[in-house]
Write an enzyme that holds these catalytic residues in place. Structure first.
Site, short mmCIF file in Angstrom:
data_model
loop_
_atom_site.label_atom_id
_atom_site.label_comp_id
_atom_site.label_asym_id
_atom_site.label_seq_id
_atom_site.Cartn_x
_atom_site.Cartn_y
_atom_site.Cartn_z
N CYS A 208 -32.34 19.58 3.89
CA CYS A 208 -31.56 18.36 4.10
C CYS A 208 -30.06 18.54 3.84
O CYS A 208 -29.24 18.12 4.66
CB CYS A 208 -32.11 17.22 3.25
SG CYS A 208 -32.43 17.67 1.53
N HIS B 56 -27.14 12.24 1.28
CA HIS B 56 -26.58 13.28 0.42
C HIS B 56 -25.07 13.36 0.64
O HIS B 56 -24.61 13.54 1.78
CB HIS B 56 -27.19 14.64 0.76
CG HIS B 56 -28.63 14.78 0.36
ND1 HIS B 56 -29.31 13.83 -0.38
CD2 HIS B 56 -29.54 15.78 0.57
CE1 HIS B 56 -30.55 14.25 -0.59
NE2 HIS B 56 -30.72 15.41 -0.01
#
Lengths: 348, 348, 348, 348
Positions: D149, D241
């Protein structure tokens, strides 16, 4: 007069609170740490995932973890057992210890509703400890429980009002995540969210509060006759359960009188974990709050005072909020205070 | 049939919600953005601190911000005014607009409790809109308000139960920070904490709910005769007010009947912001939750459905939880739905 | 040898930390609380919105708040002034006090980069205090500053490594909301979010670190020649700044050597607020963490130790994380330690 | 041209994201949901703990969950398999499917670093898909992976800068809890806290980025020659993120040029999940932020754009921040886009 203590469930979140509160305790020496079998033989300091500040207390760092075997208790000359076990395991282990003559102070719900087991809060129902005599006759040892975490705060706030005739209680909770242990609540469930459900909590608040506030009559506690409707939710707070309480009394009472009653409760003298004031009343418009009030109380009794505030009268109803530290007054601290009380009053 | 709309308080948190919900609205063209004087002349897209996702909607980016002057409304040919103002300023500006013949749909509390001003929730008290005729006679224009954010959820859930005779409501809230606007609640007050106090909120819930659920009788709303005890707290949640509700009815009612009544409420047809189901009942043991349920509703009506769950009966009391999106159904969405209703029913 | 102290900015978040840390201080008596004019004449305990636990300390509860007037300082016989003021006001007030012969220990950034003002961290650049002699000659009094909150942690961790020749520092921060004061960061901006921007912080880290680590040469601090690239973000944490640090050295160094150097730093003896270990190195794979490590240090020096961990070597680079308590070691505690040092070494 | 799809790991947090993104997908029909054996035979809608808004999508509610058996794939005529499995199980199941001629688009790390398996991001290394021909020869079927990710965001931001010669990358992350799956991170570990450790994440970022940015040369990807130092931490954010990136280039580059390069990246046409702009550059002083920017992108490609901002030049270094939605562009969305690309280009 010092006693040797064992701790069941020593590595869990509640077990850690016991370890911290028993450090340098004037009455008890923690000598035996019990955890699940796969941790057996390991050093506590290495094995535990410590959640209460930077370091595992020095005194337990190098203690070895043991599994549940009676020989361990004998070898260490254990006088008293504290239990931070989940209910299902507690049922078995605490029962076995009692049958072998041990005295157990348990935070578990397993035995709370048994007829001969007290849910002790010594400031408000000290006489319930008499029940242990029945247990001693039957089993050799005995179990003293403390209440469920939310219940402890509610019961302490209600106790001084018993004489006014509390007819009904509506209590709605905002409960901290530490109440669910570790790993407990998943962050995806609770970060920025509320979960309006805590398994069996509402029922525990109903049943336990009635028993705690009840009177000991002929070897049995007669429930205090109050109807309790509890609505329980988990909130993204670390420590400290907040509760909104609405009371209906059998006779008319004023807010000021209620506050006075709460404030005038006396702490128990001579017990290290007993706060000077079991209930603190605050007058600010926006208190109590978990971050500010969960740790009310001084010295060893830090977190042992319940804090109330936001009193209002609506017709025949009185409303207030309270905070209780769920793993101290609502957990380890409650067990330890019970043990202190038992020891100081000749039950140990 | 399209109408030209103005927005008061366009740069605040609630104003932004109006801007977002009015994008490509089938009935209304937002043509005038009003904010405080020091923002006058600036581009909305540059001036606003946008809180609702990555970008200010294209259609307002280059619109100029104006201050409150009646000439601005005339120049733009404004037919309808939405208000996201704080109560004190709203009192002055909304009153002035009404006196100059304008129609105001206001999220502010300033005029809610006036006798000739409806707190409209068209699914449950559509007839209250008749009050605007009184206003028109008196002032030329009129004001339609929507309720306080927490109240909107409560009123929608209670409305289908009115016929059972709701005698008393105990409601305890878990309210999101967006309800306090921007900058609103300080992070030091609420991160990891609960604040059991929201100024005037408890009183608003009591008064407004009675009025909303009331009946229009001879040019006046007669309050629904229910006693409401509200306990309101702020929680670290972004959007969505959760409420624990305990009801006492004048006659015995079963949980299943109540759920059926809620579920069977019909949405209003032909209004873009009206959800198909004003109240959604969920059966999971741990719902509703803010993160999962605040945005219930579809398309333009996303966030316009109230979600209920955790029904239980305790003697003569029924308990449930509800979620309402505080800035949609409890704010901008409510105002817009009211305007849609007024327009579709010939009041505009 | 006890000294009378005044506190500027007494009601703000940082002022509160000073009040708490000065309670029963062995060297200083806090006798004068200064805040903005509109608070003048009010009791501190009534006026302050206390953020640090349940109650305002008893010793200040009934103290009256004063505004900034030199006569107040004279009347109370003030020997030493602590300043928790914002930079703009600090510029004026601290300057005025210095000109009237007062000694100021300031957490403000206003004078930090002045040539004759030290940014003192006595464990690592004690000799910089000599600069106050220049100030005394020029103004009569003097100002000693402590560094910006993030800088204090970085400087303490880097100081023992100076001799290896630190060529470049890449530091990325995760900063707590208490660093922004009260009301400070809006909850809508930070709950469940990160804001990768803190005004002027990155520049402060660059400039202040170079000065703190520098050498005093002929009445002037010569900057330590290191290039610092700082990237600063606010995170939803209450207290404790976490920093990820990557260092490039002029010569090859091993991780174990660096850890040893940090661990071997000695605390200052005889100063109540000085921790035994200025830097604590942890070996767990997931430490330091704000909740567990921000309060490292013992007794009065709680929160005064910096905690480092997660060391790794990547070619010529060394990476580690550190935590510093931003309002203790990075704020009030730093000022108080500086004052203790000055007093114990004859500068007061 | 529509293809029948299966999903491995359908009930987990990432599996749910696949389910949501595959709803009404123009190319793929999700016909087979695979989960662990104990869920076998149950309805998806009943069995899953749905984390993505109020309701499980209608189209899967009544689908039966199956366990991993090849006969299931045959019976449903599966053309393509999506995998949201944890790495250890993925190794076995994905390998088995490939050997039986199936095509797998996997979010798992199990096969990413295999020489004949691409880590595909079609906007930046589309030619890597040629590797599947090798696999086909060897096994019959093939596996296409997407990156970790955090890596996906970094690689997308770096790709347009490859020609400037990126010599070194310092990346520090602020990673959301959804990246750890469900139950994943315990709330006691992360509420109000930061955990500066994510297992194997730093190594993945180093290795995968080099491979993704590399060139396909003679049946093999030659790594892009860049050194990457990654420091990874978990933060109390739900989705998205954030990464602080410092780059050192082999030649001098200006910030404006870099921003222009990022902005000028073209989206892939004709692929439903491909965003118009793979990288969006923002100029505000405090962006990107998770709550505001994680869902950048439009329609089906919502959450597929990486957002960058806070560019600055420090000597030979360029610094910026980026946000990537970890379960969309960094997970399910990446797999689906890869499958769309493969299908549209004749690899399916």
């Amino acid at each position: 007069m010092r006693k040797n203590a064992a701790l069941l469930g020593a590595t869990g979140a509640m077990g850690q609170r016991f370890v911290k509160m028993l450090e340098k305790h004037p009455f008890f020496d923690l000598r035996l740490l019990i955890a699940s079998e796969q941790r057996k033989g390991k050093k506590y300091g290495k094995e535990v995932r410590w959640l209460l500040g930077s370091d595992v207390p020095e005194y337990v760092k190098d203690m070895e973890i043991h599994d549940f075997k009676l020989t361990n208790f004998e070898r260490e000359g254990i006088d008293i057992v504290f239990s931070a076990l989940p209910a299902d395991i507690a049922r078995e282990y605490e029962g076995k210890l009692r049958e072998h003559g041990y005295t157990v102070f348990s935070n578990s719900s397993a035995y709370r509703m048994e007829r001969d087991v007290p849910i002790l809060i010594p400031e408000i129902n000290a006489e319930h400890i008499e029940l242990v005599k029945l247990q001693k006759e039957r089993y050799g040892g005995y179990i003293v429980t403390n209440s469920n975490c939310s219940t402890s705060g509610l019961a302490l706030a209600l106790a001084p009002l018993r004489n006014y005739g509390i007819e009904r209680v509506f209590v709605t909770t905002y409960q901290a995540v530490s109440g669910a242990g570790y790993p407990g609540v998943a962050s995806l469930d609770i970060c920025g969210n509320i979960v309006p459900y805590i398994k069996r909590e509402e029922e525990k608040m109903r049943r336990e509060t009635r028993k705690i506030l009840g009177k000991l009559e002929k070897d049995e506690v007669k429930d205090y006759p109050v109807d309790i409707i509890a609505s329980c939710a988990r909130v993204p707070v670390r420590d400290g359960h907040l509760e909104a309480v609405v009371l209906k009394f059998r006779k008319d009472v004023e807010v000021e009188e209620i506050k006075r009653k709460m404030e005038s409760m006396k702490g128990l003298e001579g017990l290290p974990t007993a706060p000077a004031k079991p209930v603190i009343v605050r007058d600010e418009e926006d208190r109590p709050q978990p971050i500010l009030d969960a740790y009310a109380g001084e010295g060893r009794a830090r977190g042992m005072s319940v804090v109330t505030g936001r009193f209002a009268k609506f017709g025949e109803y009185i409303r207030f909020y309270l905070i209780v530290h769920n793993t101290i007054r609502g957990g380890a601290g409650a067990s330890i205070l019970n043990a202190e009380y038992a020891l100081s009053n000749g039950y140990l």
